[in-house]
Design a protein around this motif. Structure first.
Motif, PDB file in Angstrom:
ATOM      1  N   ILE A   1      -4.066  -5.538   0.655  1.00  0.00           N
ATOM      2  CA  ILE A   1      -3.270  -4.375  -0.040  1.00  0.00           C
ATOM      3  C   ILE A   1      -2.266  -4.120   0.741  1.00  0.00           C
ATOM      4  CG2 ILE A   1      -3.837  -2.221  -0.295  1.00  0.00           C
ATOM      5  CD1 ILE A   1      -6.601  -2.766  -1.190  1.00  0.00           C
ATOM      6  N   ILE A   2      -2.361  -4.107   1.899  1.00  0.00           N
ATOM      7  CA  ILE A   2      -1.219  -3.584   3.028  1.00  0.00           C
ATOM      8  C   ILE A   2      -0.001  -4.631   2.676  1.00  0.00           C
ATOM      9  CG2 ILE A   2      -0.323  -3.690   5.353  1.00  0.00           C
ATOM     10  CD1 ILE A   2      -3.484  -2.630   6.104  1.00  0.00           C
ATOM     11  N   GLN A   3      -0.381  -6.034   2.541  1.00  0.00           N
ATOM     12  CA  GLN A   3       0.654  -6.927   2.388  1.00  0.00           C
ATOM     13  C   GLN A   3       1.679  -6.529   0.892  1.00  0.00           C
ATOM     14  OE1 GLN A   3      -0.420 -10.996   2.329  1.00  0.00           O
ATOM     15  NE2 GLN A   3       1.578 -11.825   1.647  1.00  0.00           N
TER      16      GLN A   3
ATOM     17  N   TYR B   1       6.320  -4.356  -1.875  1.00  0.00           N
ATOM     18  CA  TYR B   1       6.678  -3.243  -2.721  1.00  0.00           C
ATOM     19  C   TYR B   1       7.733  -2.421  -2.027  1.00  0.00           C
ATOM     20  CZ  TYR B   1       7.136   0.933  -5.602  1.00  0.00           C
ATOM     21  OH  TYR B   1       7.497   1.920  -6.443  1.00  0.00           O
ATOM     22  N   CYS B   2       7.631  -2.285  -0.896  1.00  0.00           N
ATOM     23  CA  CYS B   2       8.644  -1.341  -0.385  1.00  0.00           C
ATOM     24  C   CYS B   2       9.804  -2.294  -0.150  1.00  0.00           C
ATOM     25  CB  CYS B   2       7.975  -0.713   1.003  1.00  0.00           C
ATOM     26  SG  CYS B   2       7.006   0.321   1.104  1.00  0.00           S
ATOM     27  N   ASP B   3       9.815  -3.369   0.528  1.00  0.00           N
ATOM     28  CA  ASP B   3      10.971  -4.548   0.720  1.00  0.00           C
ATOM     29  C   ASP B   3      11.606  -4.699  -0.616  1.00  0.00           C
ATOM     30  OD1 ASP B   3      10.171  -4.778   3.247  1.00  0.00           O
ATOM     31  OD2 ASP B   3       9.062  -6.701   2.919  1.00  0.00           O
TER      32      ASP B   3
ATOM     33  N   LEU C   1      -2.532   1.326  10.605  1.00  0.00           N
ATOM     34  CA  LEU C   1      -2.570   0.485  11.856  1.00  0.00           C
ATOM     35  C   LEU C   1      -2.516  -0.823  11.377  1.00  0.00           C
ATOM     36  CD1 LEU C   1      -6.208   2.061  12.806  1.00  0.00           C
ATOM     37  CD2 LEU C   1      -4.400   1.813  14.358  1.00  0.00           C
ATOM     38  N   GLY C   2      -2.388  -1.265  10.070  1.00  0.00           N
ATOM     39  CA  GLY C   2      -2.274  -2.563   9.688  1.00  0.00           C
ATOM     40  C   GLY C   2      -0.736  -2.673   9.584  1.00  0.00           C
ATOM     41  N   LEU C   3       0.031  -1.811   9.267  1.00  0.00           N
ATOM     42  CA  LEU C   3       1.425  -1.721   9.239  1.00  0.00           C
ATOM     43  C   LEU C   3       1.955  -2.046  10.855  1.00  0.00           C
ATOM     44  CD1 LEU C   3       2.385   0.531   6.746  1.00  0.00           C
ATOM     45  CD2 LEU C   3       2.755  -1.638   6.368  1.00  0.00           C
TER      46      LEU C   3
ATOM     47  N   LEU D   1      -2.895  -2.277 -10.221  1.00  0.00           N
ATOM     48  CA  LEU D   1      -4.189  -2.121  -9.378  1.00  0.00           C
ATOM     49  C   LEU D   1      -3.906  -3.012  -8.002  1.00  0.00           C
ATOM     50  CD1 LEU D   1      -6.995  -1.456  -8.674  1.00  0.00           C
ATOM     51  CD2 LEU D   1      -7.502  -3.460  -9.767  1.00  0.00           C
ATOM     52  N   LEU D   2      -3.891  -2.434  -6.732  1.00  0.00           N
ATOM     53  CA  LEU D   2      -3.366  -3.054  -5.517  1.00  0.00           C
ATOM     54  C   LEU D   2      -4.529  -3.881  -5.018  1.00  0.00           C
ATOM     55  CD1 LEU D   2      -1.265  -0.073  -3.695  1.00  0.00           C
ATOM     56  CD2 LEU D   2      -0.538  -2.358  -4.717  1.00  0.00           C
ATOM     57  N   GLY D   3      -5.668  -3.257  -5.158  1.00  0.00           N
ATOM     58  CA  GLY D   3      -6.882  -4.216  -4.680  1.00  0.00           C
ATOM     59  C   GLY D   3      -8.235  -3.416  -4.593  1.00  0.00           C
ATOM     60  N   LYS D   4      -9.357  -4.128  -4.464  1.00  0.00           N
ATOM     61  CA  LYS D   4     -10.744  -3.262  -4.481  1.00  0.00           C
ATOM     62  C   LYS D   4     -11.260  -3.666  -2.916  1.00  0.00           C
ATOM     63  CE  LYS D   4     -11.698  -4.506  -9.195  1.00  0.00           C
ATOM     64  NZ  LYS D   4     -12.814  -4.821 -10.317  1.00  0.00           N
TER      65      LYS D   4
END
Length: 333
Positions: free
Chosen positions: A304-306, A311-313, A82-84, A268-271
């Motif tokens: 985290i989504i950002q 990372y993908c980019d 949903l975020g993407l 660690l992407l986030g909490k």
């Protein structure tokens, strides 16, 4: 362990086409041992070609993994998709391969929907114009039906989802997996050898009983050469909506995901803190990110989504650079 089609495989694995497939010492304890020994895991050239043709349009495939059930993996998968998809310029697909516990239809507000056949294959069920979903839940006559299948049948459905679903051009294919490191995980990694796999996001909770299984998941990723995007610590404390004080519902007795990631050299992407609205939104099939935009959990999710997007980019940039350098050195006659 079955051979990974079109990609690297663990050095100790003899490969599904080997005479020692399913019989070597390294095969002991592998969930696919019986399949390999029977010769059922050997890749079919025609099927491999069909998979490559379908997955060629997928720009980034992201697997969401967890070592243990109940850590919020499906919730994270749904909110990641949903975020993407909030960026209308991006086409997002969410594939639910949790065959025995398909919760994605409910979370996405798609209960009761069914799969439709088109001239180019199965059509995903769309939440928005740029967000399509596929799940075994759409194939059941009732959401209470139990899926009682052995490994080969599960693997066949996963292959069918990847080969026969008309995803179209997709920027992000998010794959929600069941807990553990067994048949479904081996199959999806094998079949995704034909796609651009960005990597895996591993979801955990702070307590050691969850982290010990996540370490196994990280080891699985290393063995099958699956890149790890990072770890998400879910249910990381509870912030009271009234007094704003934070409580540790699941105390990080061994340092939590942060300490584990430091020890294992994983990002660690986030909490994400607990928020009661997350469960309510999932039950209603609504987006928590839209329902509670000011929640600390929403802020964590967006960060985290950002990071996953970045990372993908970056990975895409590195792959394009490699291709450019390779082509530049080609001598044209």
């Amino acid at each position: 362990m079955a051979e990974l089609a079109d990609g690297p495989r663990p050095q100790e694995c003899p490969g599904s086409s080997s005479a020692q497939a399913g019989r070597a010492a390294a095969c002991q304890g592998c969930p696919n041992q019986g399949i390999c020994a029977a010769g059922a895991a050997a890749p079919d050239p025609a099927e491999a070609a069909a998979l490559r043709a379908r997955l060629r349009a997928v720009r980034h495939a992201v697997l969401v993994l967890s070592g243990k059930g109940g850590v919020g993996k499906s919730t994270f998968s749904a909110l990641l998709a949903l975020g993407l998809a909030a960026d209308q310029a991006k086409q997002v697909a969410l594939l639910d391969i949790d065959i025995c516990g398909p919760s994605i239809p409910r979370m996405m507000g798609l209960d009761g929907e069914q799969v439709h056949q088109s001239g180019s294959g199965w059509s995903p069920v769309y939440v928005e114009e740029n967000l399509g979903v596929m799940s075994v839940g759409f194939l059941l006559s009732s959401p209470d039906d139990a899926v009682i299948w052995r490994g080969p049948k599960k693997n066949g459905l996963i292959k069918q989802f990847l080969r026969d679903v008309d995803w179209g051009e997709v920027d992000y294919l998010i794959i929600d997996t069941p807990p553990g490191t067994s048949d479904e995980h081996l199959s999806i990694v094998q079949y995704l050898g034909a796609a651009h796999v960005a990597g895996a996001v591993i979801v955990t909770t702070p307590q050691e009983v969850s982290l010990q299984d996540v370490r196994k998941e990280i080891n699985f990723c290393h063995k099958v050469k699956l890149p790890i995007i990072g770890v998400v610590e879910n249910m990381s404390g509870f912030i009271c909506p009234k007094c704003k004080n934070e409580s540790q519902i699941f105390p990080p007795t061994t340092g939590g995901a942060e300490k584990m990631c430091q020890n294992l050299n994983v990002s660690l992407l986030g909490k994400v803190p607990l928020d009661p609205q997350i469960g309510k939104s999932c039950d209603k099939g609504q987006s928590f990110l839209s329902e509670a935009p000011d929640s600390p959990a929403t802020s964590s999710y967006r960060n985290i989504i950002q990071r996953i997007q970045e990372y993908c980019d970056q990975r895409n940039f590195q792959e394009e650079k490699i291709i450019y350098e390779r082509n530049k050195n080609v001598v044209h006659v």
